[in-house]
Design a protein around this motif. Sequence first.
Motif, PDB file in Angstrom:
ATOM      1  N   GLY A 153      43.992  41.737  43.173  1.00  0.00           N
ATOM      2  CA  GLY A 153      43.958  40.534  44.003  1.00  0.00           C
ATOM      3  C   GLY A 153      42.858  40.541  45.050  1.00  0.00           C
ATOM      4  N   TYR A 154      41.933  41.478  44.952  1.00  0.00           N
ATOM      5  CA  TYR A 154      40.873  41.607  45.952  1.00  0.00           C
ATOM      6  C   TYR A 154      39.654  40.756  45.561  1.00  0.00           C
ATOM      7  CZ  TYR A 154      37.262  43.921  48.770  1.00  0.00           C
ATOM      8  OH  TYR A 154      36.233  44.179  49.629  1.00  0.00           O
ATOM      9  N   GLN A 155      39.193  39.921  46.515  1.00  0.00           N
ATOM     10  CA  GLN A 155      38.020  39.067  46.250  1.00  0.00           C
ATOM     11  C   GLN A 155      36.732  39.875  46.395  1.00  0.00           C
ATOM     12  OE1 GLN A 155      38.156  35.753  49.019  1.00  0.00           O
ATOM     13  NE2 GLN A 155      39.434  34.539  47.629  1.00  0.00           N
ATOM     14  N   HIS A 156      35.855  39.763  45.406  1.00  0.00           N
ATOM     15  CA  HIS A 156      34.556  40.450  45.462  1.00  0.00           C
ATOM     16  C   HIS A 156      33.463  39.431  45.769  1.00  0.00           C
ATOM     17  CE1 HIS A 156      35.835  44.414  43.683  1.00  0.00           C
ATOM     18  NE2 HIS A 156      36.898  43.655  43.495  1.00  0.00           N
TER      19      HIS A 156
ATOM     20  N   SER B  53      31.932  42.310  37.199  1.00  0.00           N
ATOM     21  CA  SER B  53      32.933  41.258  37.383  1.00  0.00           C
ATOM     22  C   SER B  53      33.986  41.347  36.289  1.00  0.00           C
ATOM     23  CB  SER B  53      32.266  39.889  37.374  1.00  0.00           C
ATOM     24  OG  SER B  53      31.827  39.560  36.081  1.00  0.00           O
ATOM     25  N   GLY B  54      35.166  40.805  36.569  1.00  0.00           N
ATOM     26  CA  GLY B  54      36.221  40.816  35.564  1.00  0.00           C
ATOM     27  C   GLY B  54      37.514  40.266  36.136  1.00  0.00           C
ATOM     28  N   TRP B  55      38.598  40.447  35.377  1.00  0.00           N
ATOM     29  CA  TRP B  55      39.923  39.901  35.698  1.00  0.00           C
ATOM     30  C   TRP B  55      39.789  38.390  35.893  1.00  0.00           C
ATOM     31  CZ3 TRP B  55      44.146  42.320  34.462  1.00  0.00           C
ATOM     32  CH2 TRP B  55      45.392  41.820  34.896  1.00  0.00           C
ATOM     33  N   LYS B  56      39.922  37.856  37.135  1.00  0.00           N
ATOM     34  CA  LYS B  56      39.678  36.420  37.323  1.00  0.00           C
ATOM     35  C   LYS B  56      38.216  36.259  37.715  1.00  0.00           C
ATOM     36  CE  LYS B  56      44.394  35.295  38.687  1.00  0.00           C
ATOM     37  NZ  LYS B  56      45.270  34.821  39.769  1.00  0.00           N
TER      38      LYS B  56
ATOM     39  N   GLY C  64      32.693  36.009  43.852  1.00  0.00           N
ATOM     40  CA  GLY C  64      32.279  36.296  42.476  1.00  0.00           C
ATOM     41  C   GLY C  64      33.434  36.496  41.500  1.00  0.00           C
ATOM     42  N   TRP C  65      34.489  37.141  41.950  1.00  0.00           N
ATOM     43  CA  TRP C  65      35.661  37.349  41.099  1.00  0.00           C
ATOM     44  C   TRP C  65      36.808  37.909  41.940  1.00  0.00           C
ATOM     45  CZ3 TRP C  65      31.509  40.633  41.206  1.00  0.00           C
ATOM     46  CH2 TRP C  65      31.753  42.011  41.350  1.00  0.00           C
ATOM     47  N   VAL C  66      38.001  37.896  41.351  1.00  0.00           N
ATOM     48  CA  VAL C  66      39.184  38.468  41.995  1.00  0.00           C
ATOM     49  C   VAL C  66      39.707  39.534  41.043  1.00  0.00           C
ATOM     50  CG1 VAL C  66      41.510  38.002  42.862  1.00  0.00           C
ATOM     51  CG2 VAL C  66      39.705  36.268  43.126  1.00  0.00           C
TER      52      VAL C  66
END
Length: 516
Positions: A272-275, A207-210, A266-268
């Motif tokens: 800009g891709y949602q995981h 996870s990371g970024w947002k 979990g994160w973006v």
Amino acid sequence: MLFEVVIVTLAVRFVLSAGKCPGQAYSTPFNTSSPILTRQLNVFWSIYGTCEEKLDTNDNPFGDNPAWAEWDAIKFSWNNHNGYRDHAQATLSRFPINGIDGTTGNMSNGFIWSWMDSERWPDARGSHGSIASYHFDQLPRFPAAVYQYYAWTRNRTFLQTILPRVEFVMTYLLVNMNGSYGIPINRVNDGTPETSRPSTYMDQVKSGWKDTWVTMTFYTALTNMVELEKVVGNHNQMTFYQTLANNFGEIFDGAFWNESLGRYVGWVDRNGYQHDSGYVFINLEALARGLGNRTKADRIFQWLSEPADPIGIGPHNGSTDVYHNVLAARTTTENVAQPDWDGWSDPDEGRRPYGGLVESGGTMIWLTYYDIMARLRFNYTDEAFAILTRMLDRVDNDSHCLTFNYEKGRPQDDFGEDFVQIGSNFPFPESGIAVVAFLHGFVGVQAKIDGLYICPQLPSSLDFVQAQVDYDTSRLTIQIRKQNAPSIYHLTIPEQQLSVDIVPGACYNLSFDSSE
Ligand SMILES: *[C@@H]1O[C@H](CO)[C@@H](O)[C@H](O)[C@H]1NC(C)=O
Ligand SMILES: *[C@@H]1O[C@H](CO)[C@@H](O)[C@H](O)[C@H]1NC(C)=O
Ligand SMILES: *[C@@H]1O[C@H](CO)[C@@H](O)[C@H](O)[C@H]1NC(C)=O
Ligand SMILES: *[C@@H]1O[C@H](CO)[C@@H](O)[C@H](O)[C@H]1NC(C)=O
Ligand SMILES: *[C@@H]1O[C@H](CO)[C@@H](O)[C@H](O)[C@H]1NC(C)=O
Ligand SMILES: *[C@@H]1O[C@H](CO)[C@@H](O)[C@H](O)[C@H]1NC(C)=O
Ligand SMILES: *[C@@H]1O[C@H](CO)[C@@H](O)[C@H](O)[C@H]1NC(C)=O
Ligand SMILES: *[C@@H]1O[C@H](CO)[C@@H](O)[C@H](O)[C@H]1NC(C)=O
Ligand SMILES: *[C@@H]1O[C@H](CO)[C@@H](O)[C@H](O)[C@H]1NC(C)=O
Ligand SMILES: *[C@@H]1O[C@H](CO)[C@@H](O)[C@H](O)[C@H]1NC(C)=O
């Protein structure tokens, strides 16, 4: 005579101990109208909270590490049995923060280290070779922990001494991570499969970024900072944090809620891709932290009641029940997507199948705290209570109370589960928070800076609950009894000669304004 005594002893044992767990209660903060539940709560607390009941373990009750700051606070801020609170509270001042007390590192000033003696997480091996990862969840956990200890102890000296450190860490989140514009951005780990590294306690997930987990904790930190700045009279700072907190729910939902999935992702990543892999722990904790609303909560609870992907290993192989581990919900309803998986600590034979590891479809006891608090927030009291009692019964049904000791040859519990499928005792000292949901939720006691808030929510099967806490400089026994059947609660605190009624859904606020 002797014969009779033996019979009586056996009868008492039978009543008090339905299961096989031989654990004893070394500390007894909890009491209820059910003798079995009372015993289970206090035994659980003695094993997983204070770790005074060792069974076959050598466990230490504290995380004593920045990543555990908030969990240690949930465990020990409300009681100072054996000075455990003093210990955990003092540890906060020892966390290394770049730019303070001569601490320097490769990150900017205000970065609180990922581990007590290392700027990075101790994961310098496996798939990412000798390069360890920087983590970020410890940053917002630090202010949240300070708030808990201050609210319970009301120790101004502690607050005034530690607040400059807290503000320094907040500056890292606000400036270095752009949190003053909304969601903190982790530019070190960008959340993409290609270049990201794990950023949190869930240390095999890239996870990371947002990062949803870091962001929801940042929200708690913002609301806590409003209160802490109010205490010390920093009006401008208080207003600044309040302004950021005001619209945060919408910003959070806008970034992380996925309407077609009906849950938070979990994160973006930086593109800009949602995981998403069905992150159960993220969703329960977001609700428990006051994010989302009833519509979203009901979609999340609905999702958790539906079949999930089948588990691929172990005694529950093939199960689609989100609660297949009984103890707590599975951490994810899908196998964490392979591109999002960092295999640094995979066994030599390769990644374990879905359900084989706590971070992907296994479980950890601490989830139960957030599961209960999330459901109680929306008044699903009996469902929340069923989650608590199932966990306690499961512990009670195991001959070692679900503890493992790999070195002494107990790699599996009586159900055939191993210690990387269910995170119970070492290295998971945070497990103890699960029964704190009895205090925070059912007895309904939480400390805020202006007093102790008592908001009881008793399940239909209990008429009486009690918890002993150390608040300010007093030990208080908080007793809630159903009066006139379930229509009213009666609160008594013998030490305060207090005896009042509380309407269900309301709170009693005990404040000590004179000590301000
Ligand atoms: C616990 O509660 C029961 C009533 O359910 C009461 O009889 C007992 O004295 C209480 N024990 C303590 C230690 O408060
Ligand atoms: C900073 O990075 C250098 C080079 O990678 C390393 O030798 C040093 O130990 C790092 N400092 C800290 C505090 O981790
Ligand atoms: C209050 O906090 C200070 C600083 O952390 C500590 O030295 C002191 O012992 C605390 N006081 C009490 C009553 O615990
Ligand atoms: C962070 O804020 C700065 C200043 O407004 C801005 O230039 C930069 O683009 C922001 N960074 C990100 C990743 O949003
Ligand atoms: C929501 O999730 C679906 C399914 O994974 C995905 O196709 C969609 O792009 C996501 N929505 C947003 C806004 O990212
Ligand atoms: C929850 O928020 C959504 C918008 O995000 C809104 O459509 C819905 O009506 C809200 N539900 C409640 C119960 O307020
Ligand atoms: C799990 O069940 C599947 C399907 O029944 C089977 O193919 C697989 O071998 C089982 N795995 C283990 C580790 O038992
Ligand atoms: C515990 O064991 C009892 C007796 O075997 C059983 O009835 C009960 O369902 C078990 N409960 C849990 C939660 O495992
Ligand atoms: C919560 O639920 C209980 C029982 O279901 C009910 O008596 C009570 O009024 C509810 N409280 C709120 C605030 O909705
Ligand atoms: C007590 O606390 C509740 C919950 O925060 C709040 O709604 C209420 O206004 C408070 N009451 C008083 C008298 O302060």
